[in-house]
Design an enzyme around this catalytic site. Structure first.
Site, PDB file in Angstrom:
ATOM      1  N   HIS A 272      12.444   1.765   4.959  1.00 34.69           N
ATOM      2  CA  HIS A 272      12.283   0.336   4.680  1.00 34.69           C
ATOM      3  C   HIS A 272      12.818  -0.464   5.869  1.00 34.69           C
ATOM      4  O   HIS A 272      13.985  -0.343   6.226  1.00 34.69           O
ATOM      5  CB  HIS A 272      13.051  -0.044   3.415  1.00 34.69           C
ATOM      6  CG  HIS A 272      12.529  -1.276   2.732  1.00 34.69           C
ATOM      7  ND1 HIS A 272      12.332  -2.471   3.394  1.00 34.69           N
ATOM      8  CD2 HIS A 272      12.151  -1.500   1.438  1.00 34.69           C
ATOM      9  CE1 HIS A 272      11.865  -3.362   2.547  1.00 34.69           C
ATOM     10  NE2 HIS A 272      11.743  -2.810   1.357  1.00 34.69           N
TER      11      HIS A 272
ATOM     12  N   HIS B 146      -2.825   6.913   5.084  1.00 40.05           N
ATOM     13  CA  HIS B 146      -3.336   5.758   4.353  1.00 40.05           C
ATOM     14  C   HIS B 146      -4.509   5.125   5.096  1.00 40.05           C
ATOM     15  O   HIS B 146      -4.388   4.734   6.268  1.00 40.05           O
ATOM     16  CB  HIS B 146      -2.229   4.730   4.158  1.00 40.05           C
ATOM     17  CG  HIS B 146      -2.720   3.405   3.676  1.00 40.05           C
ATOM     18  ND1 HIS B 146      -3.501   3.265   2.538  1.00 40.05           N
ATOM     19  CD2 HIS B 146      -2.577   2.147   4.182  1.00 40.05           C
ATOM     20  CE1 HIS B 146      -3.795   1.991   2.379  1.00 40.05           C
ATOM     21  NE2 HIS B 146      -3.256   1.297   3.350  1.00 40.05           N
TER      22      HIS B 146
ATOM     23  N   CYS C 262       0.802  -1.225   0.000  1.00 38.60           N
ATOM     24  CA  CYS C 262       0.000   0.000   0.000  1.00 38.60           C
ATOM     25  C   CYS C 262       0.832   1.271   0.000  1.00 38.60           C
ATOM     26  O   CYS C 262       0.287   2.360  -0.179  1.00 38.60           O
ATOM     27  CB  CYS C 262      -0.938   0.000   1.213  1.00 38.60           C
ATOM     28  SG  CYS C 262      -2.093  -1.388   1.254  1.00 38.60           S
TER      29      CYS C 262
ATOM     30  N   HIS D  14      -2.737  19.924   6.374  1.00 41.93           N
ATOM     31  CA  HIS D  14      -3.578  18.788   5.984  1.00 41.93           C
ATOM     32  C   HIS D  14      -2.788  17.490   6.114  1.00 41.93           C
ATOM     33  O   HIS D  14      -1.584  17.450   5.823  1.00 41.93           O
ATOM     34  CB  HIS D  14      -4.081  18.958   4.545  1.00 41.93           C
ATOM     35  CG  HIS D  14      -4.701  20.293   4.282  1.00 41.93           C
ATOM     36  ND1 HIS D  14      -5.967  20.621   4.706  1.00 41.93           N
ATOM     37  CD2 HIS D  14      -4.207  21.402   3.660  1.00 41.93           C
ATOM     38  CE1 HIS D  14      -6.245  21.870   4.342  1.00 41.93           C
ATOM     39  NE2 HIS D  14      -5.190  22.354   3.708  1.00 41.93           N
TER      40      HIS D  14
ATOM     41  N   ASN E  61     -10.547   0.423   1.696  1.00 43.93           N
ATOM     42  CA  ASN E  61      -9.092   0.466   1.551  1.00 43.93           C
ATOM     43  C   ASN E  61      -8.756   0.227   0.080  1.00 43.93           C
ATOM     44  O   ASN E  61      -8.771  -0.904  -0.399  1.00 43.93           O
ATOM     45  CB  ASN E  61      -8.450  -0.599   2.437  1.00 43.93           C
ATOM     46  CG  ASN E  61      -6.928  -0.593   2.346  1.00 43.93           C
ATOM     47  OD1 ASN E  61      -6.338   0.078   1.502  1.00 43.93           O
ATOM     48  ND2 ASN E  61      -6.281  -1.354   3.226  1.00 43.93           N
TER      49      ASN E  61
END
Length: 543
Positions: free
Chosen positions: A344, A432, A265, A428, A465
């Protein structure tokens, strides 16, 4: 302070309905056993150092400001007689004139050559089923998936045990999804028709629908696109999705085409970062970024509960984004890309395995979500914002945070850690919309208001989602509400399997007038925000 006052007044004008953030039941999410850690209370010094390294590396040109100031102050003290004497001296010293001129030209050229090219977001579009469009691109009402439809079709497949049907019902009731999300028709058929042809049809509908709208909005011709980046985590056919776009729109033969797969995602912001890097070395170019997820081949018809959660949350969706590095596009672009920060955590086994595609005990493929996912997401987000902080936080917040950190880490002082206020850095937030549990915890740890998380919660409610494209539905929501003003800063936060957490920071180049906008919210924005209860009761279709 002026920005905060403007934001408060803007919130009052919106008169938003309070959004419920109520406690979740133990069954609401298989991931809720492990909440996000309070990632702002424990940071690692190396990530703070990395953030300051980015800040210094990208802001070395600021050192020229005091030098120019000193030079200007010195020149202001010179009289006309001094300039006359300097002219007489240079007039008879050709070598000095040539050397000085060459040096100035070299320094000016070096300065402009070492500056990163500015990247502008010309416009973006989000896919939304629309009966008014051709059936080739937009589905009929059969793709609308209500809660009752979801449970009815799940039962008719005869793939799930009664216990796991009840489990999916509990998840769905507390998921935060509404009654108008979209699922591919192939999945809702009885029996389901999960095949490559249907998966390609789904991908084409989303990609071509979004790109058609984008080209129409911007007036850019397909032949003008020099860079193409497509990301889809779960569908990777041959030819690739990017090749499908090249073929459909007849893009030019030297287009730089990239297809990112399996990146979860967070892949949407990875695509933005890749496009940004390519725009740095390809002058006068347009970059088309397409972020989608395909559900058809990845709907799970087994009884491993760790794999059933994705059925309840993931829905159809996609977005197309047009970026440019041409200075002539600045006046018509909506945003400028300011920062991208990628994190990562794949070197850690627990992070790597927390979202894993595999076969269950009956060799049915699905994506297994570990009970550690929430904790892993928290660690990745903590790392990301610690690196991002020095780039975006006001100097006052940076000093307070850094002094507290040094006192605790270096001098071992037992003092309360200082939590930076990211609301001073951004107007703002686009978080996700991976699930209600994640939004609750991020809101709590970043101390955001319901107004700040409203775009994410409403996107989850209206569209579900949609994976990497959810961030663009959220930004479109803010635009439809008339919240985007010139100079506003937006923080997009995406995270996904691997485990990765990525951020993008945008600055609005103009005030977005919702009356002139065409996005998936415009025909129904007056209905939002809505109250999202802790749980909704699904009809007795299972009985």
């Amino acid at each position: 302070m002026a920005n905060l006052q403007e934001q408060v007044s803007r919130q009052n004008r919106d008169q938003a309905v309070p959004i419920s953030v109520e406690p979740r039941s133990q069954d609401s999410d298989i991931l809720s056993n492990h909440n996000l850690p309070n990632f702002l209370l424990s940071v690692r010094l190396k990530y703070v150092k990395l953030g300051y390294h980015y800040l210094i590396s990208n802001a070395m040109y600021l050192l020229l400001v005091p030098l120019l100031g000193i030079a200007s102050a010195h020149l202001s003290t010179l009289t006309a007689r001094d300039f006359a004497q300097l002219w007489d001296h240079l007039r008879f010293n050709l070598v000095t004139v040539v050397l000085c001129s060459t040096l100035m030209v070299f320094l000016v050229t070096l300065y402009f050559m070492t500056q990163p090219k500015k990247v502008y977001l010309v416009d973006f579009t989000c896919y939304k089923p629309d009966p008014a469009r051709s059936a080739c691109y937009k589905p009929d009402p059969a793709r609308i998936c209500t809660h009752e439809t979801f449970m009815e079709r799940s039962k008719l497949t005869n793939a799930f045990t009664e216990e796991n049907l009840a489990f999916q019902q509990r998840i769905l009731e507390r998921s935060g999804l509404g009654q108008r999300t979209y699922v591919p028709e192939a999945v809702l058929r009885v029996p389901p028709n999960r095949c490559m042809a249907e998966a390609r049809a789904e991908a084409e509908a989303i990609m071509f629908g979004a790109v058609d709208q984008l080209l129409a909005k911007t007036g850019v011709k397909a032949k003008d696109i020099g860079i193409l980046v497509v990301n889809c985590s779960m569908l990777n056919p041959t030819p690739s999705l990017s090749a499908m776009i090249v073929n459909h729109y007849k893009l030019r033969g030297n287009v730089l085409s990239y297809n990112l797969g399996g990146m979860g995602c967070s892949a949407g912001l990875i695509s933005i970062d890749l496009a940004k890097q390519l725009l740095q070395v390809n002058p006068n170019s347009y970059a088309l970024v397409v972020s989608i997820e395909c559900v058809t081949l990845n709907w799970y018809f087994g009884n491993d509960r760790s794999m059933l959660v994705s059925n309840c949350l993931f829905r159809m969706g996609g977005a197309a984004i047009l970026l440019s590095n041409q200075s002539s596009d600045r006046c018509r672009s909506k945003y400028q890309l300011i920062h991208t920060v990628r994190t990562h955590k794949g070197s850690d086994d627990k992070s790597y395995n927390c979202a894993f595609q595999r076969e269950d005990e009956k060799n049915i493929i699905g994506v297994s979500l570990s009970k550690d996912l929430m904790a892993v997401a928290g660690e990745a987000l903590k790392t990301n914002i610690t690196t991002l902080g020095p780039l975006v936080l006001p100097m006052s917040e940076q000093l307070l945070f850094f002094m507290t950190l040094v006192a605790r880490k270096v001098f071992k002082m037992k003092i309360r850690p200082y939590i930076p206020d990211f609301k001073l850095a951004f107007e703002h937030f686009c978080i996700h919309a991976g699930g209600r549990a994640v939004l609750d915890e991020v809101q709590k740890n970043l101390e955001l208001t319901d107004w700040h998380t409203e775009p994410s919660r409403m996107t989850l409610y209206r569209f579900g989602n949609t994976s990497s494209s959810s961030l663009w539905y959220e930004l479109a929501y803010s635009e439809a509400k008339g919240r985007i003003r010139k100079g506003d800063r937006t923080w997009q936060i995406g995270f996904g399997s691997g485990f990765k957490c990525n951020s993008a920071v945008w600055r609005a180049l103009r005030t977005v007038d919702p009356a002139k906008e065409k996005n998936p919210w415009m025909d129904e924005i007056h209905e939002f925000p809505v109250h999202v209860p802790k749980a909704v009761s699904i009809g007795s279709t299972m009985k």
